[in-house]
Design an enzyme around this catalytic site. Structure first.
Site, PDB file in Angstrom:
ATOM      1  N   LYS A 117       0.811  -1.434  -0.024  1.00 25.90           N
ATOM      2  CA  LYS A 117      -0.215   0.178   0.058  1.00 25.90           C
ATOM      3  C   LYS A 117       0.815   1.085  -0.290  1.00 25.90           C
ATOM      4  O   LYS A 117       0.767   2.323  -0.147  1.00 25.90           O
ATOM      5  CB  LYS A 117      -1.054   0.142   0.870  1.00 25.90           C
TER       6      LYS A 117
HETATM    7  C1  LIG Z   1      -4.279  -4.368   1.755  1.00 23.27           C
HETATM    8  C2  LIG Z   1      -3.502  -5.716   1.092  1.00 23.27           C
HETATM    9  C3  LIG Z   1      -3.707  -7.038   0.253  1.00 23.27           C
HETATM   10  C4  LIG Z   1      -5.324  -6.485  -0.553  1.00 23.27           C
HETATM   11  O1  LIG Z   1      -4.798  -6.012  -1.304  1.00 23.27           O
HETATM   12  P1  LIG Z   1      -6.217  -5.484  -2.412  1.00 23.27           P
HETATM   13  O2  LIG Z   1      -6.280  -4.125  -3.106  1.00 23.27           O
HETATM   14  O3  LIG Z   1      -7.187  -4.882  -1.526  1.00 23.27           O
HETATM   15  O4  LIG Z   1      -7.075  -6.456  -3.018  1.00 23.27           O
HETATM   16  C5  LIG Z   1      -3.689  -7.883  -0.074  1.00 23.27           C
HETATM   17  N1  LIG Z   1      -2.092  -8.370   1.037  1.00 23.27           N
HETATM   18  C6  LIG Z   1      -1.731  -7.210   2.148  1.00 23.27           C
HETATM   19  C7  LIG Z   1      -0.788  -7.613   2.688  1.00 23.27           C
HETATM   20  C8  LIG Z   1      -2.508  -6.070   1.612  1.00 23.27           C
HETATM   21  O5  LIG Z   1      -1.706  -5.068   2.922  1.00 23.27           O
END
Ligand SMILES: *Cc1c(COP(=O)(O)O)cnc(C)c1O
Length: 472
Positions: A117
């Site tokens: 993120k």
């Molecule tokens: C947010 C997150 C996901 C999922 O991603 P999306 O964009 O919500 O599908 C997967 N793995 C980790 C470690 C995350 O923080």
């Protein structure tokens, strides 16, 4: 480029808008999500030129197609300040690790909070600061987190002018590492509120505060959740980067495997494919919370009730519904926004809709999606297998993606598994699988012993409002 709502609103406050406006707005006024009127395309000569680009150059080439209302020099300078070796710990930003010929891991979790993120959120911090300064406005970001999203937002917004962050988390329920990441921030514009309750209480408070229109307007309350278009657009970049790193020429095709929750990450892959990047398949992996796997297998989308959501060892994928999914559905319905609006009305009323008809199956197949799910036992076995076979330690979410990706692996098509977090964040499960603790990157060794700054508060919207009002 203008952006319009998936639900078709087109008049007044629903009129199509530019990138900066929809970035600050989040949700469209009619409750839909913003989509560009069409996806930009990358023609072969441009794709050829992109192959030689550094990450920031590539980010500019991709994002300048979406953020057409930001002057090129301003956009370039924000991108250059974001995608640096200092922030992402390598000049590659998203390094590709080759396990064996045709099998790769794309490292997306080398930013400050050790999860993917950061790649979008770090840019959002600079974009928001820029856009607010231009408008002479300010913003108070209110959010609820059980761990990952909140810390990514705080690290992106720390020290930014015109922005404060009020982040609610369940008191005493985050892992010590996660709590330390957030609470050790000493920046005066970051406020951590440890709520005496569970994550759902935090989310209810955010809804109650944001639902008070007068309070929201007076105190400039906003969010940066995963439906934010600028976040999605920033994620498109690393699909290009991963493709070039895993191939030699643009005649090759690749497949990406993506651990998925709110459908933000893999939807960015769908955009990259729609723009012309030679992606054969996008493999969607869920954990036990398989609402999306069920859709891609059956055509039936059925959201789960809170009580039906399993608490798993890949917690950032524990979702009841997938917030970005509406954008994808709008695409497979060929932008029939009246139909999207009707489907989401049906979803609100009955909790489900059905696109299992043959016509829809064909449209879904044309987007190259496949799916599968993973259990705790699969996760443990995959972490062990990766360690034994290749000497690497992968985190639990990445393991879900690898497990499902390998199920669909095809000879002659490179498989790129997206690494969405570092194992250091989920050490308990790593210990269960390998009998040892994962290593931590430099600078994170003693994070739990740093001084912490947070305020404990009752699970009460009125008290949270008073807290915000006293500081804005
Ligand atoms: C947010 C997150 C996901 C999922 O991603 P999306 O964009 O919500 O599908 C997967 N793995 C980790 C470690 C995350 O923080």
């Amino acid at each position: 480029m203008k952006y319009a709502s998936t639900r078709g609103g087109a008049e007044g406050r629903n009129a199509p808008q530019e990138f900066t406006a929809i970035m600050l707005e989040g949700l469209a006024a009619d409750g839909g999500l913003f989509l560009p009127e069409r996806y930009p395309t990358v023609l072969p000569p441009e794709l050829e030129a992109m192959r030689e680009m550094t990450y920031p150059q590539l980010a500019f080439a991709v994002l300048s197609k979406f953020a057409t209302d930001i002057p090129a020099d301003d956009l370039r300078s924000m991108i250059d300040r974001t995608y640096t070796r200092e922030i992402f710990r390598s000049a590659d930003v998203t390094p590709l690790k080759t396990l064996e010929p045709g099998l790769h891991i794309l490292g997306l979790s080398n930013g400050p909070t050790l999860a993917f993120k950061d790649l979008a959120m770090q840019l959002i911090g600079n974009l928001f600061e820029y856009a607010l300064a231009k408008k002479g406005d300010e913003l108070n970001i209110l959010g609820a987190t059980s761990g990952d999203t909140g810390s990514a937002a705080e690290y992106a917004m720390r020290g930014k002018k015109g922005i404060r962050v009020f982040m609610l988390s369940p008191h005493g329920r985050m892992s010590p590492f996660q709590a330390a990441q957030m609470f050790s921030l000493q920046d005066p514009n970051i406020f951590n509120l440890a709520v005496k309750g569970v994550f759902d209480d935090c989310q209810d408070i955010v809804k109650a505060v944001s639902g008070d229109a007068a309070f929201k307007a007076k105190h400039r309350i906003g969010t940066v959740n995963s439906i934010n278009w600028a976040r999605v657009a920033a994620q498109v970049v690393y699909y290009f980067k991963g493709y070039f790193a895993a191939t030699r020429t643009n005649d090759e095709v690749v497949t990406f495997s993506v651990p998925s929750g709110n459908f933000g990450n893999i939807y960015a892959g769908h955009i990259a494919r729609s723009m012309g990047l030679p992606i054969k398949r996008l493999i969607l992996a869920t954990n036990e919370n398989d609402v999306l796997d069920e859709f891609f297998r059956t055509g039936r989308y059925r959201v789960r009730k809170s009580a039906e959501v399993h608490a798993t060892s890949s917690p950032s994928m524990d979702i009841s519904k997938a917030s970005n999914f509406e954008r994808y559905v709008c695409d497979i319905l060929r932008r029939d926004t009246a139909r999207v609006k009707a489907l989401w009305a049906q979803l609100d009323a009955t909790g489900a809709f059905d696109l299992s008809g043959e016509k829809f199956r064909d449209m879904i197949a044309a987007t190259g999606f496949s799916s599968g799910s993973s259990t705790h036992a699969d996760r443990i076995a995959t972490i062990r297998g990766m360690h034994e076979d290749y000497g690497v330690i992968v985190d639990t979410h990445t393991a879900d993606g690898i497990k499902v990706g390998l199920q669909y692996r095809e000879a002659g098509v490179p498989l790129i598994c997206l690494e969405t977090a570092l194992p250091a964040k989920f050490s308990e499960t790593i210990h269960e699988a390998l009998g040892r603790e994962p290593g931590r990157p430099a600078g994170y060794e003693n994070i739990e012993s740093l001084p912490q700054r947070f305020d404990v508060i009752e699970a009460d919207a009125a008290q949270v409002k008073a807290y915000i009002a006293a500081r804005t």
